[in-house]
Every structure is written in C-alpha cells, then in structure tokens.
Design a protein around this motif. Sequence first.
Motif, PDB file in Angstrom:
ATOM      1  N   GLN A 215       0.832  -1.199   0.000  1.00  0.00           N
ATOM      2  CA  GLN A 215       0.000   0.000   0.000  1.00  0.00           C
ATOM      3  C   GLN A 215       0.869   1.252   0.000  1.00  0.00           C
ATOM      4  N   LEU A 216       0.386   2.273  -0.668  1.00  0.00           N
ATOM      5  CA  LEU A 216       1.109   3.537  -0.686  1.00  0.00           C
ATOM      6  C   LEU A 216       1.114   4.160   0.702  1.00  0.00           C
ATOM      7  N   SER A 217       2.271   4.656   1.124  1.00  0.00           N
ATOM      8  CA  SER A 217       2.399   5.401   2.367  1.00  0.00           C
ATOM      9  C   SER A 217       3.059   6.732   2.044  1.00  0.00           C
ATOM     10  N   ASN A 218       2.270   7.799   2.115  1.00  0.00           N
ATOM     11  CA  ASN A 218       2.763   9.130   1.723  1.00  0.00           C
ATOM     12  C   ASN A 218       3.331   9.120   0.310  1.00  0.00           C
ATOM     13  N   GLY A 219       2.640   8.382  -0.581  1.00  0.00           N
ATOM     14  CA  GLY A 219       3.037   8.348  -1.978  1.00  0.00           C
ATOM     15  C   GLY A 219       4.182   7.414  -2.291  1.00  0.00           C
ATOM     16  N   VAL A 220       4.556   6.546  -1.344  1.00  0.00           N
ATOM     17  CA  VAL A 220       5.719   5.686  -1.522  1.00  0.00           C
ATOM     18  C   VAL A 220       5.318   4.226  -1.277  1.00  0.00           C
ATOM     19  N   PHE A 221       5.807   3.320  -2.152  1.00  0.00           N
ATOM     20  CA  PHE A 221       5.701   1.888  -1.903  1.00  0.00           C
ATOM     21  C   PHE A 221       6.925   1.465  -1.100  1.00  0.00           C
ATOM     22  N   ASN A 222       6.722   0.880   0.079  1.00  0.00           N
ATOM     23  CA  ASN A 222       7.825   0.482   0.949  1.00  0.00           C
ATOM     24  C   ASN A 222       8.019  -1.029   0.899  1.00  0.00           C
TER      25      ASN A 222
ATOM     26  N   GLU B 156       1.894   7.078 -14.432  1.00  0.00           N
ATOM     27  CA  GLU B 156       2.177   7.460 -13.051  1.00  0.00           C
ATOM     28  C   GLU B 156       3.680   7.623 -12.816  1.00  0.00           C
ATOM     29  N   THR B 157       4.001   8.407 -11.804  1.00  0.00           N
ATOM     30  CA  THR B 157       5.344   8.445 -11.263  1.00  0.00           C
ATOM     31  C   THR B 157       5.338   7.574 -10.007  1.00  0.00           C
ATOM     32  N   VAL B 158       6.146   6.530 -10.004  1.00  0.00           N
ATOM     33  CA  VAL B 158       6.134   5.543  -8.936  1.00  0.00           C
ATOM     34  C   VAL B 158       7.406   5.688  -8.102  1.00  0.00           C
ATOM     35  N   THR B 159       7.221   5.860  -6.800  1.00  0.00           N
ATOM     36  CA  THR B 159       8.351   5.956  -5.877  1.00  0.00           C
ATOM     37  C   THR B 159       8.371   4.731  -4.977  1.00  0.00           C
ATOM     38  N   ILE B 160       9.506   4.070  -4.913  1.00  0.00           N
ATOM     39  CA  ILE B 160       9.675   2.864  -4.101  1.00  0.00           C
ATOM     40  C   ILE B 160      10.806   3.092  -3.116  1.00  0.00           C
TER      41      ILE B 160
END
Length: 347
Positions: free
Chosen positions: A35-42, A75-79
């Motif tokens: 799940q996204l957390s503040n726009g980030v996949f952890n 999308e812009t994806v941040t991991i």
Amino acid sequence: WLKKLFVCGMVSVRLAALLSFCWVSSGLKDLGQVQLSNGVFNISLSSIPFGDFGFNTFGINGQVPGPSIRVQAGETVTIELSNGLDPADGIPCSDTSRFCDCMFTNVHLHGMHLSSKGVLDSRSLDGDDITVKLSAGESMLYQHFIPENHMPGTHWYHPHHHHATALQAGGGAAGFFIVEDPPDFLPEVFMTMPEVLWFISTHNLDALQRMADEAQTTTLRNASTIAAAKGLSTNPILVNGELMPTVDLPSHTWHRMRIVYASIEQSLRLVTDSSSGGTCALQLLAKDGIYLDTIPRSITAIHLFPGARVDVAWSCSCASYPCSVVVKSIPNPQPGGGGNGNGNGNG
C-alpha cells in the motif's frame, strides 16, 4: 462448483529425471498488496524462514514471495527499498568471485520499459539501475516515470545486485509488479473476469546451498542438507509460497490467471490432468506482459522459463460434481527447457 484445483510438480532435473513432489496445504495464499504510504511503496529485504523447512531464505516484507505492487501507466512511482540483512553475513566480491556480496541488494522491475538514469545522471533519485548497491541497514528511494503509452501487463520485481541475484531472487525475494488495464482497454468479457495471481517458483536447494557456501552467508546455508534430513524435497515447487495449494473455483466461469515464474535455472510446461473428472479450457491472453495481437488463443500447455510471465483465461467444468483437476508440470521439450540443476551460473 469445481471442488479443487490442485497444483503439483514434475520437474526435469539434471539428466531429465522426473521427480514428483506433492503436498496438500490449506489453500492458495493471498499475497497481499504493498500500500502507498505518503506516496511511496515500501519494501524491505530480510532473511526469513523458508516455510517450515528449518532454514532461512531471502524474502520481501517478511514473506515469500513478497506482496504485489499495482500501478497505472502515466504514473510516477516511488519505491523505498530497505536492506534488513546482516552486514557481516557474507563476503565481499573479489575478481574471481561468482557468488558474493549477498549482504548488498537493489531492486529491478523485471519486464518494465523504464529509464535506468539516476543520481549519477543528475536526477534526484535513482531509476531502474541494477548497478546500484544498497548496504545492509540502509534504505534508498527509487523513482520511476511510467510512460503513458506503456502497455498494461504482468511483470515482477526482484533484487538484481550482480553476484547476489541468484541467491536473493532465487531464494524467494520477489513479487508481482502489475500495470493495470485502463478502462475499456480490453473487451468487457476480459475486463470483468475474476483475477487469480499465481507466483510459481522452483527452488533448487542443492544449487542454492552451493551458492550460499561460496558466498559465506548463513541464509540458505545447509538448505539442501536440512531439507533432506527432514524428508522434504530438495527441489520444491511453490505457488504463492505454498506447497501444492488447493483452489476452489466455480465451474463454467472464466478466470484470468496472472502467472509469474521465478527460477534460477529450470523451465516448466504446465498441463491439466482431467483423470479426476474435471476438465479445463485454457486461452492465452498475454506473454511477458505483452498482449497478443489477437486474443484469446486456445492452448493446451503453458510454457514457463525463468522470469516468464503469462496471462491465461481458465474455465473448468466437471463430468459430475464435485470434481478436481490437477495442474502439473512436465519436462519442457524445448532446448534448455529442463535445466540441468547444477546452478553453475554467475549469480
């Protein structure tokens, strides 16, 4: 209802010898979703138990395989990747090393069409650069710009640090990376099909143990020896991290099966066995994240090689209810299809 859909394995190992390993478990495990957390996949890599085998392997977010990541084109994806490994558990690479550096890691989005440019190219964050080296105990951010015209499809993520890839990804540190179908991208009959995720992995414990010995890591050390001593398979086939799961499906209903196959060396050919009263129709939709020009295509077997992805529509029925169907793997007749089981890659 089609009562049970079993998954078992017959694998071509070494001199095309057929080995069958079948166990019953409680059902097909839900892999969950990052799940996204503040726009980030952890996601976090760590050493975790390999089922109840009695040794540790590499996993993502505490499980094998890891949870799925689902995104949209455009999308812009941040991991954020965290390395939870022990910095002292392994040896650094030398000029002659094959398996080493297993305390370092990174993450690669296998099958995606993305830029590898990153910090060294004056970007604020790294892209899909497999030369990135994340040390144990540290975290880093990746940022990926998915083109608007990127085809939707089934892909996967896994570590890809050279000389440690086979141990980490081959040990189970991986997960689905799915680019969703945009609205009306496919005919309604395909868009509305119930979806089932099958992350199929083979784990040649003989090869993984040899790699772990050379890398001098305790993760997967003595894996084959421990499994054999407990009377367990030294070449288990897992589906969503389970040995021979059972799936209950309604008959005469099409389901979309998204399949990822992870293996360091072995290829499989999946077929259905109707000897228990059930039959299934298979319709191919996509291969390696790319839809066929014309869908569907009727098939009788699913060919899987290391890293392959397949999207197949399934519909099963019974001569009398309830019934069962066994999905089994048989040796792949294509060149190199069986895998020789020696694990003599370079990581």
